[in-house]
Design an enzyme around this catalytic site. Structure first.
Site, PDB file in Angstrom:
ATOM      1  N   ALA A   1       0.800  -1.237   0.000  1.00  0.00           N
ATOM      2  CA  ALA A   1       0.000   0.000   0.000  1.00  0.00           C
ATOM      3  C   ALA A   1       0.827   1.278   0.000  1.00  0.00           C
ATOM      4  O   ALA A   1       0.259   2.369   0.107  1.00  0.00           O
ATOM      5  CB  ALA A   1      -0.995   0.024   1.154  1.00  0.00           C
ATOM      6  N   ALA A   2       2.138   1.184  -0.158  1.00  0.00           N
ATOM      7  CA  ALA A   2       2.938   2.413  -0.218  1.00  0.00           C
ATOM      8  C   ALA A   2       2.541   3.260  -1.428  1.00  0.00           C
ATOM      9  O   ALA A   2       2.382   4.484  -1.324  1.00  0.00           O
ATOM     10  CB  ALA A   2       4.423   2.073  -0.274  1.00  0.00           C
ATOM     11  N   GLY A   3       2.366   2.602  -2.583  1.00  0.00           N
ATOM     12  CA  GLY A   3       1.946   3.343  -3.776  1.00  0.00           C
ATOM     13  C   GLY A   3       0.569   3.938  -3.618  1.00  0.00           C
ATOM     14  O   GLY A   3       0.323   5.077  -4.042  1.00  0.00           O
ATOM     15  N   ASP A   4      -0.339   3.199  -3.004  1.00  0.00           N
ATOM     16  CA  ASP A   4      -1.691   3.715  -2.773  1.00  0.00           C
ATOM     17  C   ASP A   4      -1.661   4.912  -1.834  1.00  0.00           C
ATOM     18  O   ASP A   4      -2.415   5.876  -2.007  1.00  0.00           O
ATOM     19  CB  ASP A   4      -2.575   2.620  -2.178  1.00  0.00           C
ATOM     20  CG  ASP A   4      -2.770   1.450  -3.128  1.00  0.00           C
ATOM     21  OD1 ASP A   4      -2.685   1.658  -4.346  1.00  0.00           O
ATOM     22  OD2 ASP A   4      -3.010   0.330  -2.634  1.00  0.00           O
TER      23      ASP A   4
END
Length: 305
Positions: free
Chosen positions: A250-253
């Site tokens: 979820a880093a990109g999210d």
């Protein structure tokens, strides 16, 4: 009132296990832990935008199973408007995630109810899109639905963001003119542009190619190497904050949701990118998808080591 962000996309229940390393083909590993965590790229981005200061509405579908109820309740707990989250017969979307000791992950997604998010369903909630300042889409729902949301966002004069994830092939060519900000990671930038992306220089070439293909502006996220911005007139590299990574899920999210929230609040592009980077950096210091997403106060309190 806070700026309004509308996310059109997926809701998945993440089934997460940790193992010493990612398994090879045909191999069985002994896992170290297991958890079920609310996720889905769309829902993750909605939670990120909400925690980071925006007023958020979600447009998507969940199943009639227990996971669907839990996914919807998780968004409501974040004060996210769920009037456009429809419940359909059958199972909710799931993501099977393995995280290794180096904090890298491998993910298999089963669409489930996300496949029921059709253009007609989105059309039923057009007033939600009309109320948006920023509209975010991803690729975990049917392509026709993504294309519809992008085109409708452009027709309404909204700021339109596409996070092309997961991407394994070029986008439909008519989508690009409807995208203000295209935000791929390295592998997605390569799949979309047809160019290898394995360095900052190659990321720049891919970003420029995507602008030439019609995207308004491109931000290629490069993990620990930061992010690369291109708009056809200039290219700028933004170094990433330095943190100790625990789980990159979820880093990109988190970056996308944070960037959208900051942009909608009136921050400049550069400041919105830096804001999203800090939020993403904080997210990798904790395990899980939505549980790892920081709050506005967390980002504001962050100090570079």
């Amino acid at each position: 009132m806070p700026a309004k962000v509308v996310v059109v996309g997926s809701l998945n229940m993440d089934l997460v296990t940790r193992a010493p390393r990612l398994p090879r083909g045909g191999e069985t590993l002994i896992g170290e832990s297991f958890a079920t965590v609310s996720g889905g790229k769309g829902a993750n981005q909605a939670v990120a935008a909400a925690r980071l200061g925006a007023q958020v509405s979600m447009v998507g579908c969940v199943g009639s199973d227990a996971y669907g109820k839990e996914l919807r309740e998780a968004l409501l707990a974040e004060q996210i408007d769920c009037q456009a989250v429809s419940v359909v017969d059958g199972s909710s979307g799931v993501a099977l995630i393995v995280v290794d000791d180096n904090s890298q992950n491998a993910i298999v997604i089963v669409a489930g109810a996300n496949g029921a998010l059709t253009p007609a369903v989105i059309g039923c909630f057009d007033p939600v899109l009309q109320a948006a300042d920023v509209i975010i889409c991803q690729l975990e729902v049917p392509d026709a639905s993504v294309g519809h949301a992008l085109a409708r966002g452009r027709a309404l004069g909204k700021t339109v963001i596409l996070n092309p994830a997961p991407a394994s092939r070029p986008l439909p060519v008519d989508w690009y003119a409807n995208i203000d900000y295209l935000i791929p990671n390295e592998s997605e930038a390569s799949a979309l542009s047809g160019l290898p992306v394995d360095s900052r220089q190659s990321a720049q070439a891919a970003a420029n190619r995507l602008v030439e293909m019609g995207a308004g502006k491109v931000i290629v996220t490069l993990g620990a190497d930061g992010a690369l911005f291109a708009d056809g007139a200039r290219v700028e590299h933004f170094p990433a904050p330095s943190v100790k990574a625990v789980d990159t899920t979820a880093a990109g999210d988190t970056f996308v949701g944070g960037f959208a929230a900051a942009l909608a609040s009136g921050k400049s592009e550069a400041d919105a990118i830096r804001f999203g980077q800090v939020a993403a950096a904080l997210s990798v210091t904790c395990a899980g998808a939505q549980p790892s997403i920081p709050t506005l106060s967390d980002v504001q309190a962050f100090k570079t080591p």
